[in-house]
Write a protein that holds these residues in place. Structure first.
Motif, PDB file in Angstrom:
ATOM      1  N   SER A  14       0.813  -1.210   0.000  1.00 39.79           N
ATOM      2  CA  SER A  14       0.000   0.000   0.000  1.00 39.79           C
ATOM      3  C   SER A  14       0.848   1.262   0.000  1.00 39.79           C
ATOM      4  O   SER A  14       0.404   2.309  -0.470  1.00 39.79           O
ATOM      5  N   ALA A  15       2.055   1.172   0.522  1.00 35.94           N
ATOM      6  CA  ALA A  15       2.916   2.352   0.627  1.00 35.94           C
ATOM      7  C   ALA A  15       3.697   2.636  -0.643  1.00 35.94           C
ATOM      8  O   ALA A  15       4.345   3.681  -0.746  1.00 35.94           O
ATOM      9  N   ILE A  16       3.635   1.740  -1.628  1.00 37.09           N
ATOM     10  CA  ILE A  16       4.478   1.882  -2.825  1.00 37.09           C
ATOM     11  C   ILE A  16       4.175   3.165  -3.587  1.00 37.09           C
ATOM     12  O   ILE A  16       5.071   3.981  -3.866  1.00 37.09           O
ATOM     13  N   LEU A  17       2.917   3.377  -3.959  1.00 35.26           N
ATOM     14  CA  LEU A  17       2.572   4.533  -4.783  1.00 35.26           C
ATOM     15  C   LEU A  17       2.829   5.857  -4.067  1.00 35.26           C
ATOM     16  O   LEU A  17       3.455   6.765  -4.638  1.00 35.26           O
ATOM     17  N   PRO A  18       2.402   6.028  -2.804  1.00 37.67           N
ATOM     18  CA  PRO A  18       2.732   7.278  -2.099  1.00 37.67           C
ATOM     19  C   PRO A  18       4.231   7.529  -1.996  1.00 37.67           C
ATOM     20  O   PRO A  18       4.686   8.664  -2.155  1.00 37.67           O
ATOM     21  N   ALA A  19       5.016   6.470  -1.758  1.00 35.51           N
ATOM     22  CA  ALA A  19       6.471   6.645  -1.645  1.00 35.51           C
ATOM     23  C   ALA A  19       7.078   7.070  -2.976  1.00 35.51           C
ATOM     24  O   ALA A  19       7.937   7.956  -3.027  1.00 35.51           O
ATOM     25  N   LEU A  20       6.626   6.452  -4.064  1.00 37.83           N
ATOM     26  CA  LEU A  20       7.135   6.830  -5.385  1.00 37.83           C
ATOM     27  C   LEU A  20       6.775   8.274  -5.711  1.00 37.83           C
ATOM     28  O   LEU A  20       7.579   9.017  -6.282  1.00 37.83           O
ATOM     29  N   LEU A  21       5.575   8.692  -5.345  1.00 45.53           N
ATOM     30  CA  LEU A  21       5.174  10.079  -5.575  1.00 45.53           C
ATOM     31  C   LEU A  21       6.030  11.033  -4.760  1.00 45.53           C
ATOM     32  O   LEU A  21       6.407  12.111  -5.226  1.00 45.53           O
ATOM     33  N   TYR A  22       6.331  10.654  -3.532  1.00 46.59           N
ATOM     34  CA  TYR A  22       7.168  11.487  -2.663  1.00 46.59           C
ATOM     35  C   TYR A  22       8.524  11.735  -3.321  1.00 46.59           C
ATOM     36  O   TYR A  22       8.971  12.882  -3.469  1.00 46.59           O
ATOM     37  N   PHE A  23       9.179  10.673  -3.748  1.00 47.68           N
ATOM     38  CA  PHE A  23      10.515  10.826  -4.338  1.00 47.68           C
ATOM     39  C   PHE A  23      10.448  11.441  -5.732  1.00 47.68           C
ATOM     40  O   PHE A  23      11.377  12.142  -6.136  1.00 47.68           O
ATOM     41  N   THR A  24       9.360  11.212  -6.446  1.00 46.53           N
ATOM     42  CA  THR A  24       9.201  11.859  -7.749  1.00 46.53           C
ATOM     43  C   THR A  24       9.140  13.369  -7.586  1.00 46.53           C
ATOM     44  O   THR A  24       9.761  14.121  -8.351  1.00 46.53           O
ATOM     45  N   GLY A  25       8.385  13.824  -6.579  1.00 50.12           N
ATOM     46  CA  GLY A  25       8.290  15.251  -6.323  1.00 50.12           C
ATOM     47  C   GLY A  25       9.644  15.870  -6.010  1.00 50.12           C
ATOM     48  O   GLY A  25       9.985  16.949  -6.522  1.00 50.12           O
ATOM     49  N   ILE A  26      10.444  15.177  -5.183  1.00 47.16           N
ATOM     50  CA  ILE A  26      11.774  15.689  -4.839  1.00 47.16           C
ATOM     51  C   ILE A  26      12.671  15.696  -6.075  1.00 47.16           C
ATOM     52  O   ILE A  26      13.413  16.654  -6.329  1.00 47.16           O
ATOM     53  N   PHE A  27      12.604  14.626  -6.864  1.00 49.15           N
ATOM     54  CA  PHE A  27      13.442  14.507  -8.067  1.00 49.15           C
ATOM     55  C   PHE A  27      13.131  15.637  -9.057  1.00 49.15           C
ATOM     56  O   PHE A  27      14.041  16.252  -9.629  1.00 49.15           O
ATOM     57  N   ILE A  28      11.849  15.925  -9.226  1.00 51.25           N
ATOM     58  CA  ILE A  28      11.453  17.005 -10.135  1.00 51.25           C
ATOM     59  C   ILE A  28      11.935  18.347  -9.618  1.00 51.25           C
ATOM     60  O   ILE A  28      12.445  19.183 -10.380  1.00 51.25           O
ATOM     61  N   ALA A  29      11.791  18.580  -8.301  1.00 57.48           N
ATOM     62  CA  ALA A  29      12.240  19.841  -7.721  1.00 57.48           C
ATOM     63  C   ALA A  29      13.739  20.031  -7.937  1.00 57.48           C
ATOM     64  O   ALA A  29      14.211  21.133  -8.272  1.00 57.48           O
ATOM     65  N   VAL A  30      14.502  18.967  -7.769  1.00 61.60           N
ATOM     66  CA  VAL A  30      15.956  19.015  -7.964  1.00 61.60           C
ATOM     67  C   VAL A  30      16.291  19.307  -9.429  1.00 61.60           C
ATOM     68  O   VAL A  30      17.175  20.124  -9.733  1.00 61.60           O
TER      69      VAL A  30
END
Length: 683
Positions: A349-365
Motif C-alpha cells: 500500500s505504501a508503494i505509490l505514495p512513496a514513489l510520488l514522494y521521491f518523484t516530487g523531490i526529483f522534479i524539484a531538484v
C-alpha cells in the motif's frame, strides 16, 4: 527503523576501509574525508552526536569496553536464537529484551547530553546492574507472579515503581526529554482523574494500581510496542547492520551515480536515489542524512547548489527513506501489529505514495538545476552501470529475499532472520564484499547498539498506552477531536496532522506513531476512514516532522554538514518535500491510492496522473519550468498539480488543462528570453 543508523566508524581503521562510511565511487569528486576547502571540513561523528541522541554514546576501551561489547553481542545472539528456535512467553521475551536494552543504555549513554563519552562513572554501573535485575525479577518469579495476578505484594509494587523510574530515565538519555514529559503527564492523569475537567474526568487510580498495571500486565511497559521491538524490529535493525558491513552504502552511491550522475544537477539526483535506497536499510532520518549526506552534500555544493538547498535535498530524501518499501520505518511494523494487517500488505500500500514522494523531490531538484544552469558530472568520471552491477549487484539479493519471504507468508521475524543469513551468504560471492569474522561480530555489536533507542522508545510508549487502556482516555480524546472538528473530515485530518507534527518534533517516529495511532487514528475511524488509511496518515506526518521547522532534526543535521542556515534549510526541505504534506490528504479522501479496492487499470491511471500532479506542484513551488515564473503562473501550476493528484475524472481533466496552460505560457516566456541568462543572480 526509527532508530536505525549507519554503524559507527572504528577510529583505528582507515576511512577508505570503513564499510559503514561510503567511499568515493571511482573518480567522482572526493568525499569529505578530503574536503575541497577548509569550510567544508566537518566531523561526521560530532554531527551525528549533535542531532541524533542515539549516536552520542560512550566510546570506551579496555576491559570495560570489551565487557559492554560482549553484552551487545550477547543481546544480538539472544534475538537471533529466539528468531531461529521460537520466542519465549510474551512477558519473558519482552523482559529479557528490556533487561539487555535498558542496562546497556545506562552503560553507554551519559547522564547529560554533553557528558563525557570516554569514562563510565560508578553510579551508571550500579544503574546498569539495577536496569538488568529489575526486568529479570519478572523472569525469575514468573510463576509466583502469575499465580497472584491482580494481588501484588509490597515488594512487587516496589519493583514496579523502580522499573517505571528506570525506564523513564533511560528513555530520557537515549531518546530525549519530550517523550518522558508526555509519559509523566499521562501517569499524573491516571492518578488525578477525579480532578480533571469535563470529559477528561475518570474515577482515578491509586499508586499501587498504576504501578501494577504498568509492570505486571501486557498493557503497560511490556505491551505491544515492546513486543514488536523484541521480535520484528530488532532483527530488521540487525539486518541493516549486516548489510552495512557488506559495503552496500558505497554500492548505492555508485549505482545512483551510474544512473543519474551525468544529468543536470547530477549529484543532487544521486542524493535522492541514494537516500531512497538507504531507506531500505536505515530507518533513521538523521543517520541517513549524515551517512549519505557526508558524500552528496559537499559534492552538490561544489557543483554550484547553494548550501541550504544541498542540505535540504539530502534531508528531504533521507526522511522519505522510512516511507520506502520493502523495509519501512519501525512504526510500520507496529502498524501491522495494531491493525492486524500483514506487513507485506502495508508495504504494498505504501508503494505509490512513496514513489510520488521521491518523484516530487526529483522534479524539484531537476528544475532547480535547470534554473541555475548546473551540469552533471562528466561520464568519464562516473562508473558504468554494468560494472557496478557486475561487481556488487549481488548485494540486492538479501532485499529481494526478504520480499519473497514476506510474500510467501513468513512472519517478519523469520524473514529478517533469513535475510541476515542471506546477507552473509551473498557477501561471500565477491571478494570486495566478503565479510570477515570481525565484520560479523562488528555487525552483531553495532546492530544491538542501534536498537537501544527503539527499545526505550517502545517501553516508554507502553507507559502511555497503559494509561490510555487503564483510563479509557483514547476514546475520550478521539471523540473530543471529532467534536472539535464538528464532525468534518478535512478539519479532523488537519488537527491530526498538527498533532503528529508537534509530537514528532520531540519524539521519535516510533513513539509518535504509538501515541497518535492510539488517540488520533480512532477519531478518523469514527468518521468512516478505513483503518489502514487512518494509521498510514499519522505514520506519514510523524515521519515528515523530521524536516518540519522549527525542530527539523534531519534538516538541521544536513545543515551541520553543509554549513548552512538551519532554519532556512528546514523551510527549503519542507518546500522540496511538499508532496509528503499533500499525499496523506489525497489517500484519506481516495483510499485507492493505497491500492485499497483498486484495479490494475485504475492504479496505472492514478499513477500517471499523480506523477503529473507532483510535477505541477514541484515546479510551481520551485518557480521555474522553462523560465522564471510570476506568482499567477506558480499558482496555475500548483492548482493544476493538486487537481491531478486527486484521481478523479473531473479533477484530472481540469488539472490537465491548467498544467497545459501553464506550460504554454512558460514556452512563450522562454522564447521571449532566448539568449538571456536566467536565474543566476537569483540563486
Amino acid at each position: 527503523m526509527s532508530s536505525r543508523r549507519p554503524s559507527q566508524p572504528d577510529p583505528q581503521e582507515p576511512s577508505s576501509a570503513r564499510p559503514d562510511r561510503p567511499a568515493p565511487p571511482f573518480d567522482v569528486p572526493a568525499a569529505p574525508e578530503a574536503p575541497a576547502s577548509e569550510d567544508e571540513a566537518f566531523d561526521l561523528e560530532e554531527v551525528l552526536a549533535k542531532y541524533d541522541r542515539e549516536s552520542a554514546f560512550r566510546r570506551l576501551g579496555g576491559p570495560v569496553g570489551w565487557a559492554i561489547a560482549a553484552t551487545l553481542i550477547a543481546f544480538s545472539l539472544f534475538q537471533l536464537y529466539t528468531a531461529a528456535f521460537g520466542v519465549f512467553d510474551a512477558r519473558i521475551q519482552r523482559a529479557i529484551h528490556l533487561a539487555f536494552g535498558m542496562s546497556l543504555v545506562y552503560l553507554l549513554f551519559p547522564t547529560r547530553r554533553g557528558g563525557s563519552r570516554t569514562s563510565l562513572p560508578w553510579w551508571d554501573v550500579l544503574l546498569g546492574l539495577a536496569a538488568a535485575a529489575i526486568p529479570l525479577y519478572l523472569v525469575v518469579f514468573y510463576q509466583e507472579i502469575v499465580m497472584r495476578a491482580g494481588l501484588p505484594t509490597p515488594s512487587d509494587i516496589a519493583v514496579a515503581t523502580v522499573a517505571v523510574l528506570l525506564v523513564l530515565e533511560a528513555t530520557r538519555r537515549v531518546v530525549g526529554i519530550p517523550i518522558v514529559v508526555i509519559a509523566v503527564a499521562f501517569l499524573v492523569y491516571a492518578a488525578v482523574g477525579r480532578q480533571m475537567p469535563g470529559f477528561l474526568a475518570h474515577r482515578g487510580f491509586s499508586f499501587a494500581q498504576i504501578a501494577n498495571h504498568m509492570y505486571f500486565t501486557t498493557e503497560g511497559i511490556f505491551g505491544i510496542p515492546l513486543g514488536v521491538s523484541s521480535t520484528f524490529i530488532f532483527l530488521f535493525i540487525l539486518f541493516g547492520a549486516f548489510l552495512e558491513k557488506t559495503g552496500i552504502g558505497r554500492f548505492f552511491i555508485d549505482l545512483a551515480n551510474a544512473v543519474a550522475g551525468f544529468a543536470s544537477g547530477g549529484p543532487a539526483k544521486v542524493a535522492v536515489i541514494t537516500s531512497a535506497f538507504e531507506g531500505t536499510i536505515s530507518g533513521s532520518s538523521v543517520a541517513n542524512t549524515v551517512g549519505s549526506g557526508s558524500f552528496t552534500i559537499p559534492m552538490m555544493k561544489r557543483l554550484g547548489y547553494r548550501p541550504e538547498f544541498a542540505a535540504a535535498v539530502e534531508a528531504a530524501a533521507s526522511t522519505g527513506g522510512q516511507l520506502m518499501p520493502p523495509i519501512m520505518g519501525a512504526a510500520a511494523f507496529l502498524m501491522a501489529e495494531f491493525t492486524g494487517i500483514p506487513y507485506i500488505e502495508i508495504a504494498k500500500s505504501a508503494i505509490l505514495p512513496a514513489l510520488l514522494y521521491f518523484t516530487g523531490i526529483f522534479i524539484a531538484v531537476h528544475y532547480e538545476a535547470k534554473r541555475v544552469g548546473l551540469q552533471g558530472i562528466p561520464r568519464s568520471q562516473l562508473p558504468s552501470l554494468w560494472s557496478v552491477m557486475r561487481q556488487r549487484g549481488h548485494l540486492f539479493l538479501p532485499l529481494v529475499g526478504i520480499i519473497y519471504l514476506l510474500m510467501e507468508g513468513n512472519t517478519p521475524m523469520k524473514a529478517a532472520f533469513y535475510g541476515i543469513v542471506l546477507a552473509v551468504a551473498a557477501a561471500m560471492v565477491h571478494p570486495s564484499t566478503r565479510m570477515s569474522f570481525r565484520d560479523i561480530v562488528g555487525a552483531l555489536e553495532q546492530g544491538a547498539r542501534a536498537a537501544l533507542g527503539v527499545v526505550m522508545a517502545t517501553a516508554a510508549a507502553g507507559i502511555i498506552i497503559g494509561v490510555i487502556t487503564l483510563t479509557g482516555l483514547g476514546l475520550k480524546l478521539a471523540s473530543g477531536l471529532v467534536s472539535l472538528a464538528q464532525g468534518q473530515l478535512l478539519l479532523t485530518l488537519f488537527f491530526t496532522m498538527i498533532t503528529s507534527l508537534v509530537l514528532g518534533m520531540g519524539s521519535p517516529t516510533t513513539a509518535n506513531y504509538v501515541i497518535t495511532s492510539t488517540i488520533a487514528a480512532p477519531a478518523l475511524l469514527q468518521l468512516g476512514v478505513p483503518i489502514l488509511v487512518a494509521h498510514m496518515f499519522v505514520f506519514y506526518f510523524g515521519i515528515v516532522a523530521d524536516i518540519t521547522p522549527p525542530v527539523a532534526l534531519a534538516a538541521y543535521a544536513g545543515s551541520g554538514i553543509a554549513r548552512s542556515n538551519p532554519l532556512a534549510t528546514g523551510v527549503t526541505a519542507s518546500r522540496i518535500a511538499i508532496g509528503a504534506f499533500l499525499i496523506p490528504f489525497i489517500f484519506a479522501f481516495n483510499p485507492s491510492m493505497l491500492l485499497i479496492d483498486a484495479t490494475w487499470v485504475h492504479t496505472l491511471q492514478m499513477g500517471i496522473t499523480s506523477v503529473l500532479g507532483m510535477f505541477g506542484v514541484a515546479v510551481g513551488m520551485g518557480g521555474f519550468y522553462r523560465a522564471a515564473m510570476s506568482l499567477p503562473e506558480r499558482l496555475l501550476f500548483v492548482a493544476g498539480g493538486l487537481l491531478m493528484i486527486d484521481p478523479k475524472l473531473l479533477t484530472d481533466s481540469v488539472g490537465l488543462l491548467l498544467l497545459a496552460a501553464g506550460i504554454a505560457v512558460q514556452i512563450v516566456r522562454a522564447h521571449d528570453q532566448t539568449g538571456k541568462p536566467i536565474g543566476r543572480s537569483a540563486h
